[in-house]
Motif scaffolding. Structure first.
Motif, short mmCIF file in Angstrom:
data_model
loop_
_atom_site.label_atom_id
_atom_site.label_comp_id
_atom_site.label_asym_id
_atom_site.label_seq_id
_atom_site.Cartn_x
_atom_site.Cartn_y
_atom_site.Cartn_z
N ARG A 124 24.86 4.28 74.10
CA ARG A 124 24.43 5.34 74.93
C ARG A 124 24.71 6.93 74.43
O ARG A 124 24.10 7.85 74.63
N LYS B 18 33.75 -3.73 85.58
CA LYS B 18 35.11 -3.98 85.04
C LYS B 18 36.08 -4.98 86.00
O LYS B 18 37.11 -5.17 85.49
N HIS C 77 38.99 -5.34 76.25
CA HIS C 77 39.61 -4.65 75.28
C HIS C 77 40.27 -3.28 75.68
O HIS C 77 40.06 -2.91 76.85
N GLY D 53 41.38 3.03 79.22
CA GLY D 53 40.20 2.16 80.03
C GLY D 53 40.45 0.95 79.76
O GLY D 53 41.28 0.30 79.08
N ILE D 54 39.42 0.14 80.09
CA ILE D 54 39.53 -1.17 79.91
C ILE D 54 37.86 -1.66 79.82
O ILE D 54 37.10 -0.94 80.37
N GLY D 55 37.78 -2.32 78.62
CA GLY D 55 36.21 -2.60 78.05
C GLY D 55 35.73 -3.88 79.15
O GLY D 55 36.78 -4.59 79.66
N THR E 293 39.03 8.15 75.61
CA THR E 293 37.83 8.76 75.84
C THR E 293 36.78 7.72 76.64
O THR E 293 37.48 7.19 77.38
N GLY E 294 35.72 7.86 76.57
CA GLY E 294 34.84 7.09 77.25
C GLY E 294 34.40 7.86 78.77
O GLY E 294 34.90 8.97 78.97
N SER E 295 33.82 6.94 79.61
CA SER E 295 33.17 7.70 80.87
C SER E 295 34.50 7.85 81.91
O SER E 295 34.42 8.49 82.86
N THR E 296 35.33 6.44 81.75
CA THR E 296 36.29 6.36 82.75
C THR E 296 37.19 7.63 83.26
O THR E 296 37.10 8.01 84.44
N PRO E 297 37.79 8.23 82.13
CA PRO E 297 38.66 9.45 82.53
C PRO E 297 38.06 10.57 83.02
O PRO E 297 38.89 11.43 83.15
P1 PGA Z 1 34.41 3.26 79.56
O1 PGA Z 1 34.98 2.52 78.29
O2 PGA Z 1 35.18 4.20 80.07
O3 PGA Z 1 33.13 4.16 78.89
O4 PGA Z 1 33.61 2.25 80.44
C1 PGA Z 1 36.04 1.80 78.61
C2 PGA Z 1 36.49 1.09 77.21
O5 PGA Z 1 35.65 0.48 76.56
O6 PGA Z 1 37.68 1.25 76.99
#
Ligand code: PGA
Length: 247
Positions: free
Chosen positions: A166, A201, A137, A131-133, A41-45
């Protein structure tokens, strides 16, 4: 410890990256006819799901396996990751909602074990999108997570809760706890596809790809996997300019 070099694909931006990522997913699913599609999930994909819907000639008949889920949200909550996967992925690529599974459970690890058994019985994960935090993470495996960790309940850091505020309006409404696939669980997918866009990132990506492999930067564990591709845009690669992309 094995240290594989992930295949690195450099792209201009998230739109171009989504197209490349969708192609990689379709190739992986064509090659691995039994496995699930592991989704993040998240905005990246988001651009990947859009491109996947465009590029796939027909509905994608696979189980969708999520990486993580908030604890303490009522079922059906619009920000639960199950609902996010239904809206962002299943609706776009034609997967019925009953074929979406996410880690769930209780405070014991039994729920995590049950989730992993279900994934295994269903044929495992053909390819897992990650994704990557900003703090390195992956899923909700925060810095300090064991590289052998399995699906379990975790406490979210303030940084992650503030990044995710958000979606909730306020940090106070972001759950404190979540269920997450462990790093060891993620590494048992047959392929990995990590996506990263944007300058925010770049430090995490550099650490993941060139720093020590260890729990301080959970995403560094992707280098323990022999079949991992990283798709990243110019901004996310800012701190890795000296690294030659391997297309
Ligand atoms: P993001 O989050 O895709 O919203 O940037 C990625 C993540 O935290 O793993």
């Amino acid at each position: 410890m094995a240290d594989f070099t992930p295949r690195l694909v450099a792209v201009d931006d998230a739109i171009a990256g989504g197209r490349v990522a969708a192609r990689i997913l379709l190739e992986a699913l064509a090659e691995d006819t039994a496995g699930a599609l592991g989704v993040a999930t998240g905005s990246t994909p988001l651009t990947t799901w859009e491109a996947l819907a465009e590029q796939s000639p027909r509905p994608i008949d696979r189980l969708l396996v999520g990486l993580d889920e908030y604890a303490d949200l009522p079922r059906g909550h619009p920000q639960s990751f199950r609902r996010v996967i239904e809206r962002q992925v299943a609706d776009r690529i034609g997967v019925p909602y009953e074929r979406v599974i996410v880690p769930e459970g209780d405070d014991s690890d039994a729920g995590g074990r049950e989730f992993e058994r279900l994934v295994e019985r269903s044929g495992g994960v053909a390819i897992q999108v990650l994704g990557i935090g900003r703090n390195g993470h992956v899923a909700f495996n925060e810095p300090g997570s064991s590289l052998q960790s399995r699906t379990r309940t975790v406490r979210l850091t303030d940084e992650t809760r503030s990044d995710n505020a958000r979606d909730f309006g306020s940090i106070d409404d972001v759950p404190q706890r979540a269920f997450t696939q462990g790093i060891g669980t993620i590494l048992s997918a047959r392929r990995l596809l990590l996506l990263a866009w944007g300058e925010s990132k770049s430090t995490a990506l550099r650490s993941a790809l060139t720093g020590p492999i260890g729990s301080r930067v959970p995403a560094s564990a992707i280098r323990l996997h022999p079949r991992c591709t990283v798709v990243a845009d110019r901004d996310a690669l800012e701190e890795l300019r000296h690294v030659e992309p391997r297309a």
